[in-house]
Design a protein around this motif. Structure first.
Motif, mmCIF file in Angstrom:
data_model
loop_
_atom_site.group_PDB
_atom_site.id
_atom_site.type_symbol
_atom_site.label_atom_id
_atom_site.label_comp_id
_atom_site.label_asym_id
_atom_site.label_seq_id
_atom_site.Cartn_x
_atom_site.Cartn_y
_atom_site.Cartn_z
ATOM 1 N N THR A 103 18.111 39.890 90.821
ATOM 2 C CA THR A 103 18.224 40.945 91.826
ATOM 3 C C THR A 103 17.703 42.251 91.267
ATOM 4 N N PRO A 104 16.683 42.851 91.914
ATOM 5 C CA PRO A 104 16.189 44.143 91.430
ATOM 6 C C PRO A 104 17.310 45.171 91.339
ATOM 7 N N SER A 105 17.455 45.757 90.155
ATOM 8 C CA SER A 105 18.553 46.681 89.918
ATOM 9 C C SER A 105 18.276 47.475 88.658
ATOM 10 N N GLU A 114 13.072 39.958 87.253
ATOM 11 C CA GLU A 114 11.623 39.874 87.064
ATOM 12 C C GLU A 114 10.902 39.930 88.401
ATOM 13 N N LEU A 115 9.810 40.684 88.406
ATOM 14 C CA LEU A 115 8.899 40.747 89.546
ATOM 15 C C LEU A 115 7.668 39.904 89.233
ATOM 16 N N GLN A 116 7.337 38.988 90.121
ATOM 17 C CA GLN A 116 6.111 38.210 90.004
ATOM 18 C C GLN A 116 5.256 38.446 91.246
ATOM 19 N N THR A 135 9.102 41.951 83.628
ATOM 20 C CA THR A 135 10.532 41.728 83.455
ATOM 21 C C THR A 135 11.205 43.034 83.060
ATOM 22 N N TYR A 136 12.354 43.316 83.695
ATOM 23 C CA TYR A 136 13.067 44.567 83.486
ATOM 24 C C TYR A 136 14.491 44.290 83.015
ATOM 25 N N ALA A 137 14.999 45.180 82.158
ATOM 26 C CA ALA A 137 16.389 45.121 81.715
ATOM 27 C C ALA A 137 16.953 46.525 81.774
ATOM 28 N N ASP A 138 17.986 46.697 82.546
ATOM 29 C CA ASP A 138 18.632 48.003 82.714
ATOM 30 C C ASP A 138 17.622 49.089 83.068
ATOM 31 N N GLY A 139 16.685 48.745 83.939
ATOM 32 C CA GLY A 139 15.723 49.704 84.451
ATOM 33 C C GLY A 139 14.485 49.903 83.615
ATOM 34 N N ALA A 140 14.401 49.266 82.444
ATOM 35 C CA ALA A 140 13.249 49.433 81.555
ATOM 36 C C ALA A 140 12.403 48.164 81.537
ATOM 37 N N LEU A 141 11.086 48.339 81.456
ATOM 38 C CA LEU A 141 10.175 47.198 81.354
ATOM 39 C C LEU A 141 10.290 46.588 79.960
ATOM 40 N N ILE A 142 10.692 45.324 79.866
ATOM 41 C CA ILE A 142 10.837 44.671 78.560
ATOM 42 C C ILE A 142 9.818 43.557 78.373
#
Length: 265
Positions: free
Chosen positions: A64-66, A72-74, A85-92
């Protein structure tokens, strides 16, 4: 906007095309194929409708985008696959990132000429052209490559041993061309993330290898180059035309640690 230049033709200050505009050019290219006889081509009869054209590109969310947690957005379709791929709003993780382009030569679309793969090829060819004969021999692979080694579906299959010439063996001038070529892939993401990723690759430059086969021009079918570092993996491979007569490339950027946000995702 300065002058009348189309946004898709403007360049970032670092010399790479903005990622969003490059995606728009890929969609234009697929529309061009559909308009030039490929309406019933790729994928027809396999659940992909008419195959070519921007109507056959799709968005997917894993999680879930958050701004909290991982997701992850594909986005992708013919000749294009993006996985951020994002973790806590940052691109990882900004890989795997696959891109091909047909037509490869410039083509008219709406209000301007599109050439989404030109700068990538030019940067890689400039790196190969700067090698001495001895360096070129060291970089040359002993077998042909007719497509990407780690294209779509070849996840985590990185070779155990790097081939070609290592960054530590390059001159100071050549060492500027190596990260410049990598940047043509990485600069598709936002500037802050791109700077962070490129800084990490720069620290590993000595152990990053360049290898190629075919001609150093990277214009003919069978021409192939890879950049293989402790983290970065980049490939560029030329192919015969499928819809049109001219050759066209496939390319991929992967990261050995952060594909799909890392194995832990």
């Amino acid at each position: 906007m300065a002058g009348t230049e189309h946004p898709a033709r403007r360049r970032h200050r670092n010399g790479a095309e903005p990622g969003y505009d490059k995606i728009q050019q890929h969609l234009d290219a697929d529309d061009h194929l559909r308009a030039h006889g490929a309406g019933y081509g790729y994928g027809y009869g396999y659940g992909y409708g008419y195959g070519y054209g921007r109507g056959n590109f799709y968005v997917a969310f894993l999680g879930t985008p958050s701004e909290i947690g991982r997701w992850e957005l594909q986005f992708g379709g013919h000749h294009l696959a993006v996985a951020n791929t994002y973790a806590d709003g940052a691109l990882i993780g900004a890989t795997p990132s696959f891109r091909g382009i047909e037509p490869f030569a410039g083509f008219e679309a709406r209000d301007g000429v599109r050439e989404p793969g030109r700068h990538m090829r030019e940067a890689l060819a400039a790196l190969l052209a700067a090698l001495s004969p001895a360096q070129s021999a060291a970089a040359r692979l002993g077998r042909p490559h007719h497509d990407l080694l780690l294209g779509p579906g070849r996840d985590w299959a990185f070779p155990s041993r790097a081939e070609g010439i290592a960054g530590v063996e390059l001159t100071a001038e050549q060492r500027t061309l190596l990260p410049a070529a990598i940047e043509e892939y990485v600069a598709d993401v936002d500037d802050e993330s791109a700077a962070r990723i490129l800084a990490g690759y720069a620290r590993e430059l000595d152990a990053t290898h360049v290898a190629f086969t075919g001609s150093a021009s990277l214009l003919r079918p069978g021409d192939y180059i890879r950049i293989d570092g402790p983290s970065v993996w980049v490939e560029f491979s030329m192919h015969d035309g499928i819809v049109l007569a001219e050759p066209h490339p496939h390319a991929v950027w992967r990261d050995k640690n952060t594909d799909y946000g890392g194995r832990g995702f």
